[in-house]
Design a protein around this motif. Structure first.
Motif, PDB file in Angstrom:
ATOM      1  N   ARG A 158       0.838  -1.207   0.000  1.00  0.00           N
ATOM      2  CA  ARG A 158       0.000   0.000   0.000  1.00  0.00           C
ATOM      3  C   ARG A 158       0.866   1.248   0.000  1.00  0.00           C
ATOM      4  NH1 ARG A 158      -3.721  -2.661   3.967  1.00  0.00           N
ATOM      5  NH2 ARG A 158      -2.645  -1.529   5.618  1.00  0.00           N
ATOM      6  N   GLU A 159       1.886   1.255   0.846  1.00  0.00           N
ATOM      7  CA  GLU A 159       2.768   2.415   0.932  1.00  0.00           C
ATOM      8  C   GLU A 159       3.510   2.642  -0.385  1.00  0.00           C
ATOM      9  OE1 GLU A 159       5.307   1.962   4.284  1.00  0.00           O
ATOM     10  OE2 GLU A 159       3.652   1.894   5.726  1.00  0.00           O
ATOM     11  N   ALA A 160       3.933   1.554  -1.030  1.00  0.00           N
ATOM     12  CA  ALA A 160       4.640   1.684  -2.309  1.00  0.00           C
ATOM     13  C   ALA A 160       3.711   2.223  -3.397  1.00  0.00           C
ATOM     14  CB  ALA A 160       5.215   0.326  -2.725  1.00  0.00           C
ATOM     15  N   ILE A 161       2.462   1.736  -3.410  1.00  0.00           N
ATOM     16  CA  ILE A 161       1.490   2.225  -4.397  1.00  0.00           C
ATOM     17  C   ILE A 161       1.206   3.704  -4.177  1.00  0.00           C
ATOM     18  CG2 ILE A 161      -0.931   2.081  -5.119  1.00  0.00           C
ATOM     19  CD1 ILE A 161      -0.750  -0.956  -4.669  1.00  0.00           C
ATOM     20  N   ASP A 162       1.028   4.102  -2.920  1.00  0.00           N
ATOM     21  CA  ASP A 162       0.793   5.505  -2.597  1.00  0.00           C
ATOM     22  C   ASP A 162       1.932   6.373  -3.134  1.00  0.00           C
ATOM     23  OD1 ASP A 162      -0.596   7.674  -0.813  1.00  0.00           O
ATOM     24  OD2 ASP A 162       1.486   7.693  -0.145  1.00  0.00           O
ATOM     25  N   ALA A 163       3.164   5.948  -2.901  1.00  0.00           N
ATOM     26  CA  ALA A 163       4.323   6.712  -3.383  1.00  0.00           C
ATOM     27  C   ALA A 163       4.362   6.760  -4.910  1.00  0.00           C
ATOM     28  CB  ALA A 163       5.609   6.100  -2.839  1.00  0.00           C
ATOM     29  N   GLU A 164       4.021   5.644  -5.555  1.00  0.00           N
ATOM     30  CA  GLU A 164       4.005   5.620  -7.011  1.00  0.00           C
ATOM     31  C   GLU A 164       2.969   6.585  -7.564  1.00  0.00           C
ATOM     32  OE1 GLU A 164       3.969   1.765  -8.987  1.00  0.00           O
ATOM     33  OE2 GLU A 164       4.679   0.839  -7.130  1.00  0.00           O
ATOM     34  N   LEU A 165       1.780   6.594  -6.975  1.00  0.00           N
ATOM     35  CA  LEU A 165       0.718   7.481  -7.454  1.00  0.00           C
ATOM     36  C   LEU A 165       1.130   8.944  -7.333  1.00  0.00           C
ATOM     37  CD1 LEU A 165      -2.378   5.723  -5.838  1.00  0.00           C
ATOM     38  CD2 LEU A 165      -1.747   5.721  -8.255  1.00  0.00           C
ATOM     39  N   ARG A 166       1.701   9.294  -6.194  1.00  0.00           N
ATOM     40  CA  ARG A 166       2.099  10.694  -5.979  1.00  0.00           C
ATOM     41  C   ARG A 166       3.274  11.099  -6.861  1.00  0.00           C
ATOM     42  NH1 ARG A 166       0.032  12.679  -0.874  1.00  0.00           N
ATOM     43  NH2 ARG A 166      -1.081  11.040   0.261  1.00  0.00           N
ATOM     44  N   GLY A 167       4.032  10.116  -7.322  1.00  0.00           N
ATOM     45  CA  GLY A 167       5.199  10.415  -8.137  1.00  0.00           C
ATOM     46  C   GLY A 167       4.929  10.454  -9.623  1.00  0.00           C
ATOM     47  N   ARG A 168       3.724  10.132 -10.058  1.00  0.00           N
ATOM     48  CA  ARG A 168       3.421  10.094 -11.487  1.00  0.00           C
ATOM     49  C   ARG A 168       2.795  11.420 -11.931  1.00  0.00           C
ATOM     50  NH1 ARG A 168       1.553   3.880 -12.981  1.00  0.00           N
ATOM     51  NH2 ARG A 168       3.323   2.879 -11.914  1.00  0.00           N
ATOM     52  N   SER A 169       3.362  12.022 -12.956  1.00  0.00           N
ATOM     53  CA  SER A 169       2.896  13.333 -13.422  1.00  0.00           C
ATOM     54  C   SER A 169       1.505  13.279 -14.023  1.00  0.00           C
ATOM     55  CB  SER A 169       3.875  13.892 -14.451  1.00  0.00           C
ATOM     56  OG  SER A 169       3.959  13.032 -15.580  1.00  0.00           O
ATOM     57  N   THR A 170       1.069  12.099 -14.428  1.00  0.00           N
ATOM     58  CA  THR A 170      -0.256  11.963 -15.044  1.00  0.00           C
ATOM     59  C   THR A 170      -1.357  11.711 -14.023  1.00  0.00           C
ATOM     60  OG1 THR A 170       0.193   9.606 -15.362  1.00  0.00           O
ATOM     61  CG2 THR A 170       0.673  11.087 -17.212  1.00  0.00           C
ATOM     62  N   VAL A 171      -0.989  11.620 -12.748  1.00  0.00           N
ATOM     63  CA  VAL A 171      -1.953  11.287 -11.695  1.00  0.00           C
ATOM     64  C   VAL A 171      -2.050  12.446 -10.711  1.00  0.00           C
ATOM     65  CG1 VAL A 171      -2.500   9.705  -9.795  1.00  0.00           C
ATOM     66  CG2 VAL A 171      -1.482   8.814 -11.912  1.00  0.00           C
ATOM     67  N   ARG A 172      -3.271  12.815 -10.344  1.00  0.00           N
ATOM     68  CA  ARG A 172      -3.500  13.797  -9.293  1.00  0.00           C
ATOM     69  C   ARG A 172      -4.051  13.085  -8.059  1.00  0.00           C
ATOM     70  NH1 ARG A 172      -6.888  18.366 -12.624  1.00  0.00           N
ATOM     71  NH2 ARG A 172      -5.289  18.877 -14.181  1.00  0.00           N
ATOM     72  N   VAL A 173      -3.580  13.511  -6.909  1.00  0.00           N
ATOM     73  CA  VAL A 173      -4.008  12.916  -5.641  1.00  0.00           C
ATOM     74  C   VAL A 173      -4.365  14.033  -4.670  1.00  0.00           C
ATOM     75  CG1 VAL A 173      -3.309  11.528  -3.651  1.00  0.00           C
ATOM     76  CG2 VAL A 173      -2.538  10.884  -5.939  1.00  0.00           C
ATOM     77  N   ALA A 174      -5.482  13.889  -3.976  1.00  0.00           N
ATOM     78  CA  ALA A 174      -5.839  14.824  -2.908  1.00  0.00           C
ATOM     79  C   ALA A 174      -6.336  14.042  -1.706  1.00  0.00           C
ATOM     80  CB  ALA A 174      -6.908  15.812  -3.365  1.00  0.00           C
ATOM     81  N   VAL A 175      -6.009  14.549  -0.533  1.00  0.00           N
ATOM     82  CA  VAL A 175      -6.394  13.898   0.721  1.00  0.00           C
ATOM     83  C   VAL A 175      -7.115  14.917   1.598  1.00  0.00           C
ATOM     84  CG1 VAL A 175      -5.560  12.808   2.833  1.00  0.00           C
ATOM     85  CG2 VAL A 175      -4.487  12.264   0.638  1.00  0.00           C
ATOM     86  N   ALA A 176      -8.285  14.545   2.090  1.00  0.00           N
ATOM     87  CA  ALA A 176      -9.068  15.397   2.979  1.00  0.00           C
ATOM     88  C   ALA A 176      -9.124  14.751   4.361  1.00  0.00           C
ATOM     89  CB  ALA A 176     -10.481  15.585   2.442  1.00  0.00           C
ATOM     90  N   THR A 177      -8.906  15.543   5.394  1.00  0.00           N
ATOM     91  CA  THR A 177      -8.853  15.043   6.758  1.00  0.00           C
ATOM     92  C   THR A 177      -9.958  15.663   7.599  1.00  0.00           C
ATOM     93  OG1 THR A 177      -6.451  14.792   6.614  1.00  0.00           O
ATOM     94  CG2 THR A 177      -7.407  14.834   8.825  1.00  0.00           C
ATOM     95  N   VAL A 178     -10.703  14.819   8.299  1.00  0.00           N
ATOM     96  CA  VAL A 178     -11.727  15.274   9.245  1.00  0.00           C
ATOM     97  C   VAL A 178     -11.275  14.843  10.636  1.00  0.00           C
ATOM     98  CG1 VAL A 178     -14.168  15.227   9.886  1.00  0.00           C
ATOM     99  CG2 VAL A 178     -13.502  14.964   7.484  1.00  0.00           C
ATOM    100  N   GLU A 179     -10.931  15.821  11.466  1.00  0.00           N
ATOM    101  CA  GLU A 179     -10.388  15.534  12.785  1.00  0.00           C
ATOM    102  C   GLU A 179     -11.503  15.155  13.771  1.00  0.00           C
ATOM    103  OE1 GLU A 179      -7.334  15.226  13.292  1.00  0.00           O
ATOM    104  OE2 GLU A 179      -6.328  16.363  11.712  1.00  0.00           O
ATOM    105  N   PRO A 180     -11.123  14.497  14.885  1.00  0.00           N
ATOM    106  CA  PRO A 180     -12.133  14.106  15.876  1.00  0.00           C
ATOM    107  C   PRO A 180     -13.003  15.262  16.362  1.00  0.00           C
ATOM    108  CG  PRO A 180     -10.098  12.943  16.321  1.00  0.00           C
ATOM    109  CD  PRO A 180      -9.796  13.911  15.204  1.00  0.00           C
TER     110      PRO A 180
END
Length: 261
Positions: A44-66
């Motif tokens: 999972r960690e390797a896939i996450d790094a691959e996705l963030r490293g590819r110029s053709t892929v956009r990634v966004a993360v939204a966080t909802v705190e307690p």
């Protein structure tokens, strides 16, 4: 090229909920991308790094705190919509197609609410429409990668996440993370970020024998809450105090205290 979106951490009593959106052509994804529950943690960690490293892929993360999860102004279904919408907004282009893992018993209702918030017509709930950008800023913080624009934070009132121009086609399905590769990629990203946050929470409480996964059914999590409440008389900041698990632990500690008299 389309957007997949999913969340991790909707049910735990500890830590944040994380939603992730991935905008990609399935052909640009790793061949073994899959529902995060079916992928080993290291991969999972390797896939996450691959996705963030590819110029053709956009990634966004939204966080909802307690603290946001405990707010009486909203509920978990709405927060799931808000988090997914914030992540989608951060990667979307006009006329994009979105496939979401449905966070509601009704797939159609979830798709409608998600679309309303993505295009800027949603409010804090179904009955009180308001500006979506304002609502998103109140409850969700976002980081994004892969755009030619600086990172934006929904927690910053000076930088609201704009709605994409034009229309957005949203489909929501139960189990989309298991049968759609882009939604699966989003599920992996959300899980990796959630696991990283739980590791940081664990490290913040060195006096205890681990915090566990954060789920109410996890004995380690339960023991941590019981020990922390016994020591401090209240639940830690990382806990969702509105969860019944916290109420149960607090009540048991109070009863034990009364028994000492």
């Amino acid at each position: 090229m389309y957007i997949g979106v999913d969340e991790a951490g909707k049910g735990p009593v500890l830590g944040p909920m994380i939603a992730a959106a991935v905008r990609a052509d399935p052909a640009d994804l790793p061949d073994d991308v899959d529902d995060s529950k079916r992928v080993a943690p290291a991969r999972r960690e390797a896939i996450d790094a691959e996705l963030r490293g590819r110029s053709t892929v956009r990634v966004a993360v939204a966080t909802v705190e307690p603290a946001a999860i405990d707010s009486p102004e909203t509920d978990m279904n709405t927060l799931t919509v808000l988090a997914q919408a914030a992540a989608v907004r951060s990667v979307a282009d006009p006329e994009d197609r979105v496939i979401a893992d449905a966070g509601d018993t009704s797939e159609n209702r979830f798709a409608r609410r998600l679309r309303d918030h993505v295009i800027g017509e949603g409010g804090a709930g179904d009955t009180e429409p308001s500006d979506s950008a304002t609502v998103l800023q109140r409850f969700v913080a976002v980081e994004s990668h892969g755009r030619d624009t600086p990172e934006r934070s929904a927690a910053d009132p000076d930088e609201p996440i704009p709605a994409p121009k034009g229309t957005v086609d949203v489909t929501a399905r139960h189990g989309a993370d298991a049968d759609d590769p882009v939604v699966a990629a989003a599920s992996v990203v959300a899980k990796v970020v959630r696991d990283d946050r739980m590791a940081a929470i664990d490290a913040a409480y060195p006096a205890y024998d681990g915090v566990g996964s954060g789920y109410p059914s996890d004995p380690t999590t339960r023991r941590f809450l019981e020990a922390y409440v016994a020591d401090h008389g209240d639940v830690p900041d990382c806990a969702r105090r509105s969860w019944s698990t916290c109420a149960d632990v607090l009540a048991a500690n109070e009863q034990a205290g009364l028994g000492d008299f």
